[in-house]
Design an enzyme around this catalytic site. Structure first.
Site, PDB file in Angstrom:
ATOM      1  N   GLU A 143       3.931 -28.914  15.487  1.00 59.33           N
ATOM      2  CA  GLU A 143       3.132 -28.404  14.377  1.00 59.33           C
ATOM      3  C   GLU A 143       1.811 -27.805  14.832  1.00 59.33           C
ATOM      4  O   GLU A 143       1.380 -26.775  14.327  1.00 59.33           O
ATOM      5  CB  GLU A 143       2.871 -29.541  13.369  1.00 59.33           C
ATOM      6  N   TYR A 173       0.806  -1.220   0.000  1.00 56.33           N
ATOM      7  CA  TYR A 173       0.000   0.000   0.000  1.00 56.33           C
ATOM      8  C   TYR A 173       0.840   1.270   0.000  1.00 56.33           C
ATOM      9  O   TYR A 173       0.465   2.270  -0.591  1.00 56.33           O
ATOM     10  CB  TYR A 173      -0.959   0.006   1.198  1.00 56.33           C
ATOM     11  N   ASP A 222       2.645 -34.120  12.210  1.00 51.79           N
ATOM     12  CA  ASP A 222       1.805 -35.274  11.895  1.00 51.79           C
ATOM     13  C   ASP A 222       2.575 -36.301  11.065  1.00 51.79           C
ATOM     14  O   ASP A 222       3.501 -35.955  10.338  1.00 51.79           O
ATOM     15  CB  ASP A 222       0.571 -34.830  11.082  1.00 51.79           C
TER      16      ASP A 222
END
Lengths: 366, 543
Positions: A201, A108, A253
């Site tokens: 995680e 911006y 995982d």
């Protein structure tokens, strides 16, 4: 509590000073060329795929010898080159005024300068170019991503952000963990009694570890990545590893995606191949392994098509050609199953910390 | 001996030549005023709208002629005032047209204004494709619709005369209502005509303005001022003091002769043998050519042309048209505008960015010489979407555009894409001027030119030529614009780059990028616009 460690002082500040010097060198180069009536140009390593190599010694992605030149002589380079010089000016201002900003801000701000970017990726690209020109990650010149990851443990830091200079923070002060934002990322390490870092995680598992006092029992700092670790988080993991010499263990995982979260922390991503200081090559993948699914008889689901495809991809990836990756990837193919960290809850809430973590850490620490 | 004042300015002449009264007798029985009133469609007075338009047109052309024949730079003034509303579709209008032309000697005034088809030129004028009516049809129409007399003020430079006239329609004779000398006006030369007419001004008005505008385009040496019914002044100002060369008078060319012409020539001729008859009455026929022709067709050179039988006259006309030994007609009887005047006119009225004009060499069809002049105007104030301006003998043609040969060339035969022009969107105007001793109009309406192959070919060739020049201009402009856009990028970004670099190191004075901009302006785009890949390759060599 373990013995006190020797803390390296002023590392964060030194890095910033270094960045500022590099930014000034870039600007001076431009000014010199303009004064000589030469078309200003900037040379940087090429980040095209044919110039990204996996360095087996460093165990991370690095850029090859190819360079690109952005030159004001080429009309198509003029705008991006001006944007680059402008970004350098913004970065140097941020450092000078000790302020932080985000990639979104940069996008911006450019509009206000008549240097509007087409889209966010284009503005991100210019910041990436600036990183590769001055050879510092953007965190070193105070441009941060949106923060989402957190840390917990007995670590004391001293803020360097304006208004907080000299104030200290202990990461045990909030049981939810403390967000790794610009203030934390730019803080100086003061003291810790931890002797390892455990990276997790998922948020639920992080909370479990805190509740089960894993940090105390294993003398560890806990870091929650919320999926793929943001760069500021990867930077702080590296700092903990390099500055405080803490070994790092990574839990995710038991699926190809979890593997990759760990791998990126260890050896980096191709996207950030131009920044060497985001990787922690000595970090260890601590689970959950495919073989754990069998060993602990974890509740699991079948690998879907996408999982298989991804497994095949990473099976060929140079970063996965060592152990335990190779064996575990083969194991995934063999059992065709995946499991989440939470799967250990079938043995009770404390099992993962009491039994699994204990045995894995013993295994890895040898 | 008959002579033809050829083509442009192909408008009617107001001053009858010497010896005319005897000819008037010939037409006595025709009752021409009556005839033309009954057939007013032919002359362009078919409805109240066309009547007003045609009136203005005839009068303005008379005025232009009165100036041009004497080489006077025309100042034309037109004023239309509305006297009263007669009905929804028509009003009683007072029309005034004045000029600074030659003026008319007072003794000719009644006949010049009050007698339709006055003069022997009538026949030949029809041949040339213009009416012998001039403004007379307009006066006649005005008198019939309003029953008011025609007012004429004229001076050849000395005394100023005022006439009040009416036309005796049955007898085709002028009636002088009043005549006086205006002593108060001094040192004025020209003619002013004022009369009333019933017509639809409001519908005619856009056509009138368009007519004047287009007239101004092909007469850039004229000042034309028009005050309309609302009192608004519309002016078309003179842009040049140059005027086209006046045409020379010439005899008819044998290739353009028909039986009717031939009969009239024989009738008026004083020549008593064929050899002399041919050389004295036809264009491009000398002694040797006449001999050759008579030999070829086995005609006795000593034969008296007055004694030719009707069948022999038919045969002779056919022979004259078909004999290939005649040289093509000479174009000295034509008066084209010329490239300079055409360009000046186009620039003045259309204000384009680019103009290309081409005046072709004289050519001929069926014994009638003609010259084609074509101009293209592009950009600037030219409207988008390819407009066509057609002129015949310097008269604008405003009606039936799509039937005209020029329309066919522009819209069907030309492949504009070859010249980088999209006819539908381009700010393009095409101007076609055909001048000839006989414009091949397709119908009696005389608003569009027939697609005679010779004329079509000439228009086509001229059009291709100017289109080629336009195409060259467009591609030059394109590369100029590309260069400009490229340079703009340097101008926009180099100062910023300098500014930010200076701010980064806290430098107070920003280094000047002027020397670099000078360098940038000299770089050719080919050198600079190398692709990114090329740059990358160079980079790898450099490493």
């Amino acid at each position: 509590m373990a013995k006190k460690r020797k803390i390296l002082k002023g590392v964060s500040q030194a890095r910033k000073k270094d960045s500022q010097e590099a930014l000034k060198a870039l600007a001076e180069g431009i000014i010199d060329q303009i004064r000589k009536a030469d078309f200003p140009s900037v040379t940087m390593p090429s980040r095209t795929t044919d110039n990204i190599y996996f360095d087996k010694k460093l165990k991370q992605y690095v850029l090859g010898g190819k360079v690109v030149r952005r030159t004001a002589r080429n009309v198509t380079h003029l705008k991006p080159l001006t944007q680059l010089v402008w970004a350098g000016y913004i970065a140097s201002t941020l450092l000078k005024e000790n302020k932080t900003s985000t990639l979104r801000d940069v996008f911006y701000m450019a509009e206000g300068e008549g240097l509007a970017f087409e889209d966010q990726p284009e503005s991100d690209r210019i910041i990436t170019e600036l990183e590769s020109v001055i050879k510092h990650p953007r965190e070193d010149f105070n441009i941060f991503p949106e923060e989402r990851s957190a840390m917990f443990g007995n670590l004391e830091v001293e803020y360097t952000v304006p208004g907080y200079e000299g104030r200290r923070l202990n990461f045990t002060m909030n049981p939810d963990g403390i967000v790794i934002g610009p203030a934390v990322a730019t803080s100086e390490f003061v003291d810790t009694d931890a002797d390892k870092v455990i990276v997790i995680e998922k948020g639920a598992m992080f909370t479990r570890f805190v509740e089960e006092k894993a940090w105390k029992r294993y003398n560890a700092l806990l870091i929650y990545t919320a999926g793929q670790a943001p760069r500021a988080t990867r930077a702080i993991i590296r700092r903990l590893n390099v500055e405080l010499k803490l070994p790092v263990y990574l839990f995710a995982d038991a699926d190809p995606w979890g593997l990759h979260i760990c791998q990126v922390i260890i050896s980096g991503s191709a996207n950030a191949a131009h920044i060497p200081e985001l990787v922690t090559p000595s970090a260890k993948w601590a689970g959950v392994y495919a073989s754990d699914i069998v060993k602990y008889d974890l509740p699991s689901t079948k690998l879907n098509e996408q999982d298989i495809k991804r497994l095949q991809e990473i099976g060929k990836d140079p970063r996965y050609q060592s152990e335990p990756w190779k064996t575990e990837i083969n194991k995934f193919f063999e059992i065709k199953k995946k499991a989440e960290q939470e799967a250990f809850s079938r043995y009770g809430l404390s099992f993962i910390v009491d039994k699994y973590l204990k045995s894995r850490l013993e295994e890895l620490e040898g | 001996m008959l002579s033809v004042r050829c083509a442009s300015p192909g408008r009617s002449s107001r001053i009858p030549p010497e010896g005319v009264p005897s000819l008037a007798e010939t037409f006595k029985e025709i009752s021409p005023a009556d005839f033309f009133y009954r057939n007013r469609d032919v002359a362009g007075f078919s409805n109240p709208t066309r009547a007003v338009y045609s009136t203005v047109r005839e009068l303005v052309e008379n005025s232009l002629d009165a100036c041009e024949t004497r080489g006077i730079l025309p100042d034309i003034f037109i004023r239309i005032t509305s006297l009263q509303g007669a009905s929804d579709v028509s009003q009683v209008l007072k029309i005034l047209v004045s000029d600074n032309g030659s003026g008319i000697p007072p003794q000719y005034v009644p006949q010049a204004f009050g007698q339709v088809l006055f003069g022997s030129k009538y026949v030949l004028k029809q041949m040339r494709g213009t009416f012998g009516l001039g403004g007379k049809m307009a006066y006649l129409y005005g008198q019939i619709t309003t029953n008011a007399p025609l007012r004429i003020v004229t001076s050849t430079g000395s005394k100023v005369h005022e006439f009040s006239l009416m036309i005796d329609i049955q007898r085709n004779r002028p009636k002088v209502v009043q005549q006086k000398e205006l002593k108060k006006i001094k040192k004025w030369r020209g003619t002013m005509v004022e009369f009333s007419i019933e017509g639809d001004y409001y519908r005619a008005s856009p056509k009138i303005v368009e007519y004047l505008r287009q007239t101004a385009m092909v007469a850039p040496y004229a000042n034309i001022s028009f005050i309309d019914v609302e009192g608004r002044l519309i002016r078309f100002m003179r842009a040049t003091n140059l005027m086209p060369k006046s045409p020379k008078e010439t005899l008819p060319h044998p290739h353009g002769i028909d039986v009717e012409n031939l009969q009239r020539i024989i009738e008026f001729s004083k020549d008593r043998n064929m050899q002399q008859f041919l050389t004295k009455n036809f264009h491009r026929v000398g002694k040797a050519t006449a001999k050759l022709f008579l030999n070829e067709f086995k005609i006795d050179p000593r034969k008296d042309p007055k004694k030719l039988s009707h069948d022999e006259i038919v045969e002779l006309a056919r022979a004259l048209r078909s004999f290939e030994g005649f040289l093509p007609p000479d174009a000295s009887c034509l008066s084209p505008l010329g490239e300079n005047l055409l360009e000046a006119g186009i620039r003045k009225e259309l204000q384009p960015e680019f103009v290309a004009v081409e005046s072709r060499k004289p050519s001929a069809y069926s014994g009638h010489p003609f010259i084609v002049e074509v101009g293209v105007a592009y950009g600037g104030k030219v409207q988008q979407g390819g407009s066509l301006y057609r002129f015949a003998n310097r008269i604008p043609l405003l009606y039936d555009e799509s039937s005209d040969v020029s329309w066919k060339v522009v819209n069907q035969l030309m492949n504009w894409k070859r010249y980088n022009v999209d006819l539908a969107t381009a700010p393009l105007a095409v101007v076609v001027h055909v001048c000839s001793t006989k414009i091949p109009y397709k119908t009696v309406g005389k608003e569009y030119v027939a697609d005679r192959p010779e004329i079509e070919r000439e228009i086509m060739n001229a059009m291709r030529d100017v289109a080629r020049r336009l195409s060259l201009f467009l591609s030059k402009r394109l590369s100029y614009e590309r260069e400009k856009r490229r340079f703009d990028v340097f101008e926009r970004y180099l100062p910023k780059m300098a500014k930010y670099a200076a701010s980064t190191v806290g430098l107070k004075s920003v280094p000047s990028v002027k020397p670099l901009l000078v360098k940038a302006s000299k770089l050719s785009s080919e050198v600079v616009e190398g692709g990114k890949e090329k740059e990358d390759l160079e980079g790898s060599v450099a490493s």
